[in-house]
Design a protein around this motif. Sequence first.
Motif, PDB file in Angstrom:
ATOM      1  N   GLY A  13       0.956  -1.166   0.121  1.00  0.00           N
ATOM      2  CA  GLY A  13       0.244  -0.103  -0.010  1.00  0.00           C
ATOM      3  C   GLY A  13       0.783   1.068  -0.042  1.00  0.00           C
ATOM      4  N   ALA A  14       1.678   1.365  -0.828  1.00  0.00           N
ATOM      5  CA  ALA A  14       2.766   2.389  -0.554  1.00  0.00           C
ATOM      6  C   ALA A  14       2.416   3.554  -1.200  1.00  0.00           C
ATOM      7  N   ASN A  15       1.198   3.531  -2.169  1.00  0.00           N
ATOM      8  CA  ASN A  15       0.564   4.810  -2.792  1.00  0.00           C
ATOM      9  C   ASN A  15      -0.825   5.286  -2.000  1.00  0.00           C
ATOM     10  N   LEU A  16      -0.880   4.591  -0.761  1.00  0.00           N
ATOM     11  CA  LEU A  16      -1.764   4.837   0.147  1.00  0.00           C
ATOM     12  C   LEU A  16      -1.265   5.620   1.475  1.00  0.00           C
ATOM     13  N   SER A  17      -2.123   6.415   1.988  1.00  0.00           N
ATOM     14  CA  SER A  17      -1.781   7.032   3.555  1.00  0.00           C
ATOM     15  C   SER A  17      -2.017   6.142   4.506  1.00  0.00           C
ATOM     16  N   GLY A  18      -1.484   6.271   5.717  1.00  0.00           N
ATOM     17  CA  GLY A  18      -1.810   5.173   6.827  1.00  0.00           C
ATOM     18  C   GLY A  18      -3.334   5.032   7.183  1.00  0.00           C
ATOM     19  N   GLY A  19      -3.924   6.002   7.086  1.00  0.00           N
ATOM     20  CA  GLY A  19      -5.529   6.076   7.201  1.00  0.00           C
ATOM     21  C   GLY A  19      -6.420   5.262   6.375  1.00  0.00           C
ATOM     22  N   GLN A  20      -5.617   5.379   4.850  1.00  0.00           N
ATOM     23  CA  GLN A  20      -6.328   4.858   3.881  1.00  0.00           C
ATOM     24  C   GLN A  20      -6.201   3.253   3.999  1.00  0.00           C
ATOM     25  N   ARG A  21      -4.753   2.704   4.274  1.00  0.00           N
ATOM     26  CA  ARG A  21      -4.433   1.421   4.474  1.00  0.00           C
ATOM     27  C   ARG A  21      -5.063   0.921   5.564  1.00  0.00           C
ATOM     28  N   GLN A  22      -5.478   1.431   6.549  1.00  0.00           N
ATOM     29  CA  GLN A  22      -6.261   0.923   7.838  1.00  0.00           C
ATOM     30  C   GLN A  22      -7.471   0.654   7.506  1.00  0.00           C
ATOM     31  N   ARG A  23      -8.221   1.675   6.719  1.00  0.00           N
ATOM     32  CA  ARG A  23      -9.700   1.332   6.271  1.00  0.00           C
ATOM     33  C   ARG A  23      -9.808   0.526   5.410  1.00  0.00           C
ATOM     34  N   LEU A  24      -8.770   0.362   4.404  1.00  0.00           N
ATOM     35  CA  LEU A  24      -8.790  -0.821   3.460  1.00  0.00           C
ATOM     36  C   LEU A  24      -8.683  -2.094   4.254  1.00  0.00           C
ATOM     37  N   CYS A  25      -8.094  -2.229   5.268  1.00  0.00           N
ATOM     38  CA  CYS A  25      -8.006  -3.582   6.037  1.00  0.00           C
ATOM     39  C   CYS A  25      -9.214  -3.613   6.716  1.00  0.00           C
ATOM     40  N   LEU A  26      -9.829  -2.635   7.188  1.00  0.00           N
ATOM     41  CA  LEU A  26     -11.288  -2.895   7.913  1.00  0.00           C
ATOM     42  C   LEU A  26     -12.212  -3.300   7.023  1.00  0.00           C
ATOM     43  N   ALA A  27     -12.196  -2.519   5.691  1.00  0.00           N
ATOM     44  CA  ALA A  27     -13.228  -3.128   4.724  1.00  0.00           C
ATOM     45  C   ALA A  27     -13.113  -4.506   4.197  1.00  0.00           C
ATOM     46  N   ARG A  28     -12.028  -5.009   4.290  1.00  0.00           N
ATOM     47  CA  ARG A  28     -11.710  -6.466   3.914  1.00  0.00           C
ATOM     48  C   ARG A  28     -12.408  -7.301   5.113  1.00  0.00           C
ATOM     49  N   ALA A  29     -12.176  -6.895   6.238  1.00  0.00           N
ATOM     50  CA  ALA A  29     -12.620  -7.726   7.491  1.00  0.00           C
ATOM     51  C   ALA A  29     -14.143  -7.741   7.396  1.00  0.00           C
ATOM     52  N   LEU A  30     -14.697  -6.555   6.983  1.00  0.00           N
ATOM     53  CA  LEU A  30     -16.142  -6.442   7.266  1.00  0.00           C
ATOM     54  C   LEU A  30     -16.733  -7.121   6.185  1.00  0.00           C
ATOM     55  N   ALA A  31     -16.125  -7.006   4.696  1.00  0.00           N
ATOM     56  CA  ALA A  31     -16.712  -7.872   3.678  1.00  0.00           C
ATOM     57  C   ALA A  31     -16.765  -9.128   3.665  1.00  0.00           C
ATOM     58  N   ALA A  32     -15.808  -9.695   4.679  1.00  0.00           N
ATOM     59  CA  ALA A  32     -15.641 -11.136   4.886  1.00  0.00           C
ATOM     60  C   ALA A  32     -17.183 -11.807   5.494  1.00  0.00           C
ATOM     61  N   ASP A  33     -17.762 -10.967   6.377  1.00  0.00           N
ATOM     62  CA  ASP A  33     -19.067 -11.296   7.047  1.00  0.00           C
ATOM     63  C   ASP A  33     -18.946 -12.351   7.893  1.00  0.00           C
ATOM     64  N   ALA A  34     -17.925 -12.485   8.707  1.00  0.00           N
ATOM     65  CA  ALA A  34     -17.693 -13.646   9.586  1.00  0.00           C
ATOM     66  C   ALA A  34     -18.784 -13.988  10.664  1.00  0.00           C
ATOM     67  N   PRO A  35     -19.145 -14.865  10.839  1.00  0.00           N
ATOM     68  CA  PRO A  35     -20.021 -15.043  12.203  1.00  0.00           C
ATOM     69  C   PRO A  35     -19.590 -14.295  13.331  1.00  0.00           C
ATOM     70  N   LEU A  36     -18.285 -14.341  13.664  1.00  0.00           N
ATOM     71  CA  LEU A  36     -17.530 -13.774  14.699  1.00  0.00           C
ATOM     72  C   LEU A  36     -16.323 -13.013  14.117  1.00  0.00           C
TER      73      LEU A  36
END
Length: 566
Positions: free
Chosen positions: A466-489
């Motif tokens: 994520g060299a072309n993203l800011s620290g906040g953008q990288r963090q939100r991208l990782c959070l979006a990945r976790a939320l998109a997985a829609d895991a039961p837990l």
Amino acid sequence: MTADESRRTGTGPEILRTALRRNAGAMSAGTVLLGMYQAGETAFPIALGLIVQHTMRDRSPGALALSVAALAVIITTVSFSWRFGMRVLQKAGTTEAHRWRVRVAGRGLQPVAADTGLKSGEVLTIATEDADQTADIVEVVPLLVSSLVAVLIAAVALALASPWLGLLVIAGTVAVLSALSVLSKRIGSGTREQQARVARAGAKVADLIAGLRPLHGFGGNHAAFRSYREVSGEARNQAVTVAGANAAYAGTALALNALLATAVTLLAGRLAFQGAITTGELVMAVGLAQFIMEPLKLFSEMPKYVMVARASAERMALVLAAPPVTVPGSGRPAADGGLEIDCVQYGSLRKLRFHVPAGEFVAIAAYRPGAAADLMALLSGDVPPGAYEGTVRVGGREAADLSIDALREHMLVNPSNGEVFAGTLRTNIDPAGGARLVAEAVEASMLADVVALHREGLDHAVRDRGANLSGGQRQRLCLARALAADAPLLVLHDPTTAVDAVTEQLIARNIAGLRGGRTTLVITSSPALLDAADRVLVLDDGVITAEDTHRNLLGADEDYRLAVAR
């Protein structure tokens, strides 16, 4: 690779035997072709000697034309046999290197880590350089055999002219190889140490790249670079040592081969002077003495390459034969079982006990970062069951009794320093391409503004880490990945530390809305996330010391207010 082959790759020699057995057909074809090449090379001075002998005796134009045609056939055979032989062997070697790279990489990517004692950078070196050097054995053996063929043909041809010449070649070859075998062993041990030091330097580089931003942040980059310089200097010094051994080996081999060729030439000259051999046989002997240096040189170098291949294979065995950190079970969690930590003692955690019922949004306020890190390591499966006391239950079943696939399907643990991969925004959010909540996850993580900045939208290219993203953008991208997985837990650790307060408030509200009815645990000190949770557990000194809503704790607990209020 079959299960039987997997069982036979526990040591370096077993890995080499597997490579040889798997490429037996290609190696046989390559050996035949290279044998024809060496036989043709050997036949050239023999034919030249015969031509000289018969031409001087017959002096016939027809015999001369026939001789020239024979030389043309020999040259053609030499050219095409070498070309096609090396093509067969290089294709087999490249394919074999690919197989081992895939196996080592697959071993490193297994859900259950292997107990190798190696860093990821070292495993990367093994999966690239060591895999290539191990696969070189596919080319080395045919070259070794074909060189031996050349030496034997030369010895037989010389023996037909004079037994003394043939005996000199055989005895000289044995003496040369015996002398070089001592040096080849030294090269093998030195190469193993060099490969280990280079791998450690690679691991240090990987660590530096991963932590470069925080290193710059607190001014630790110079100390880190000094540390790398020391490791790299050790690798360089060992490389110089190995290069010296290689140079000594090559120089000794060249000197011994030249000495043997000189001895053959001098003996042939003496025999010709005494009339024991003809002029044509003298020409043949002198030609073979010059030619034999090349196969002898190749033959004498092969043990060195065998030792290097064995050293690399033994390093690969460190990864391939390493036992798993833990042996997973075969059970599946219940869909409505939630998460339970029962009297767990690990690191800074002291008889920790809490329960997150199914469908609840719970936040843990950890006063000490070490306790949060220990809890995350425990939940993410980085700690084998035998390394902690107590019980971790997921979906009503002990985590140790669950299969890895079932556990990963049920529970997703998202660390605070999630990785960003080269690709696009979309492939980072949905690597498998089957997530249903990509759009909802983008909105909930407040990543929509990043998507809107680029004409390609979710298909905007993302550089490595994520060299072309800011620290906040990288963090939100990782959070979006976790939320998109829609895991039961879902377990999140500090998912909003790199965003501003307003964005953090919106993200906290969005997570609570998107995860409604799904079990969610957030380890954080963010007031916004703590306020969005159904209840807050206070983790202090390794145990849960308080439990209530965020606002009630703010009013009743002074320590809590001082710890989380901003």
